[in-house]
Each structure stands twice: as C-alpha cells, then as structure tokens.
Design a protein around this motif. Structure first.
Motif, short mmCIF file in Angstrom:
data_model
loop_
_atom_site.label_atom_id
_atom_site.label_comp_id
_atom_site.label_asym_id
_atom_site.label_seq_id
_atom_site.Cartn_x
_atom_site.Cartn_y
_atom_site.Cartn_z
N ASN A 4 0.83 -1.19 0.00
CA ASN A 4 0.00 0.00 0.00
C ASN A 4 0.88 1.26 0.00
O ASN A 4 0.60 2.22 -0.72
CB ASN A 4 -0.93 -0.01 1.22
CG ASN A 4 -1.97 1.07 1.18
OD1 ASN A 4 -2.41 1.50 0.12
ND2 ASN A 4 -2.37 1.52 2.36
N ARG A 41 3.97 1.46 -1.16
CA ARG A 41 4.62 1.58 -2.48
C ARG A 41 3.65 2.15 -3.51
O ARG A 41 4.04 2.97 -4.35
CB ARG A 41 5.13 0.21 -2.93
CG ARG A 41 6.39 -0.23 -2.25
CD ARG A 41 6.99 -1.46 -2.91
NE ARG A 41 6.06 -2.58 -2.97
CZ ARG A 41 5.94 -3.51 -2.04
NH1 ARG A 41 6.67 -3.46 -0.97
NH2 ARG A 41 5.10 -4.51 -2.20
N THR A 42 2.40 1.73 -3.45
CA THR A 42 1.40 2.26 -4.37
C THR A 42 1.20 3.75 -4.14
O THR A 42 1.11 4.53 -5.09
CB THR A 42 0.07 1.50 -4.20
OG1 THR A 42 0.32 0.11 -4.40
CG2 THR A 42 -0.97 1.98 -5.17
N TRP A 71 1.84 6.84 -6.80
CA TRP A 71 0.87 7.89 -7.14
C TRP A 71 1.48 9.28 -6.90
O TRP A 71 1.24 10.21 -7.67
CB TRP A 71 -0.41 7.74 -6.31
CG TRP A 71 -1.35 6.71 -6.87
CD1 TRP A 71 -1.55 5.46 -6.40
CD2 TRP A 71 -2.19 6.86 -8.01
NE1 TRP A 71 -2.48 4.81 -7.18
CE2 TRP A 71 -2.90 5.65 -8.17
CE3 TRP A 71 -2.43 7.90 -8.90
CZ2 TRP A 71 -3.81 5.46 -9.18
CZ3 TRP A 71 -3.35 7.69 -9.90
CH2 TRP A 71 -4.03 6.49 -10.04
N TYR A 89 -4.94 5.74 0.22
CA TYR A 89 -3.93 5.10 1.06
C TYR A 89 -4.49 4.85 2.46
O TYR A 89 -4.37 3.74 3.00
CB TYR A 89 -2.68 5.98 1.13
CG TYR A 89 -1.71 5.54 2.19
CD1 TYR A 89 -0.91 4.42 2.00
CD2 TYR A 89 -1.60 6.23 3.39
CE1 TYR A 89 -0.03 4.01 2.98
CE2 TYR A 89 -0.73 5.82 4.37
CZ TYR A 89 0.06 4.71 4.16
OH TYR A 89 0.92 4.30 5.13
#
Length: 162
Positions: free
Chosen positions: A53, A55-56, A60, A121
C-alpha cells in the motif's frame, strides 16, 4: 490366565493408554504450533500488504509530481514562445494560444490525483487492519499542507492573473 499374565496384560494396556495420551498431547502441541505459525503468517501478510500500500501511494505521488512538472514546463514554454515571438517580430502575439490552460489543467489534475491517492492510502490501510507500521502523522500533515498551499497558489494564479 495366571496372575502374572493378567498383570502383564493390564500393564500393557496401561502402557498403551499412556502412549495414546502422549500421542494426543503431541497432536495438541503440534496444533498449537500450527496455530502460532498461522498467526505469524497472517501478521507477515498484513505487513506485506501495508508495504505494498505504501509503495502504491509513493507511485501515485511520483506520478502526480511528474504531471505537475509537465504542466509547469508546458506553461513556461508557452510564455517563452510568446515572449520570443514578441521580441523577434516586435509585436504582441495573438491571444489564440491556449496551451497555458493545458499546463494549468495538468497541475490541477496532479493535485487532485495527490488528494485522491492520500485518501485511498488511508482507506486501504484501515481495511488491512491493525499493523505495527503506522504512517508518520507529521509527514501526512505536511503532505496535506503542501497540497493546500499548492491549490491556493493555483487558484491565485488562475483567478488573479487571468
């Protein structure tokens, strides 16, 4: 049957019962160990999900910063072209060029993307559940503050400079 054979038979049954009890205890201990291993795997899975999460979220953020930079470059390049053509031709360029609007839209879109990524997030972090890893409250506050300042600057630039 003699008394000696009966005692051997009952002793064998007691030994057999004791062996069964020991086996049952071993199975219970192994079940407890498997339960503990499953809990550890579950915690590790939560940590992996939390790190994924993060890293995502970072991806973004990088994407939105790239879009902001692209919007800024487009806007500045448009200003450069206008000033160059005005200097070279000794006349004011036509106002029909709207590429600066595209630059501003990219910047606003990037800020919008950043806000959505921030809330996504935190939404996913709540769905993952309790974790030993928590985001820094100061860093989150700083990100939100930067977003607010960025939006305020864009609104100022769009409203007061048009």
């Amino acid at each position: 049957m003699s008394g000696n054979e009966e005692s051997n038979s009952s002793k064998g049954q007691v030994d057999l019962a004791q062996d069964r009890t020991n086996l049952a205890e071993d199975r219970t201990n192994m079940a407890h160990e498997r339960t503990e291993l499953a809990r550890e795997r579950n915690e590790l899975a939560k940590e992996r999900n939390h790190l994924a999460n993060e890293r995502t979220f970072q991806a973004w953020i990088r994407t939105s910063l790239s879009l902001m930079a692209l919007g800024f470059v487009i806007e500045q390049f448009t200003l450069f072209i206008r000033q160059s053509s005005a200097f070279l031709e000794d006349k004011i360029p036509e106002q029909g060029d709207y590429t600066w609007i595209i630059g501003k839209l990219l910047i606003v879109g990037a800020i919008f993307m950043l806000v959505i990524a921030y809330f996504r997030y935190h939404f996913i972090a709540r769905k993952i559940g309790h974790s030993k890893h928590f985001p820094s409250k100061w860093l989150s506050t700083l990100v939100v503050l930067c977003i607010v300042v960025g939006v305020a600057l864009i609104v100022y630039d769009l409203v007061l400079k048009i």
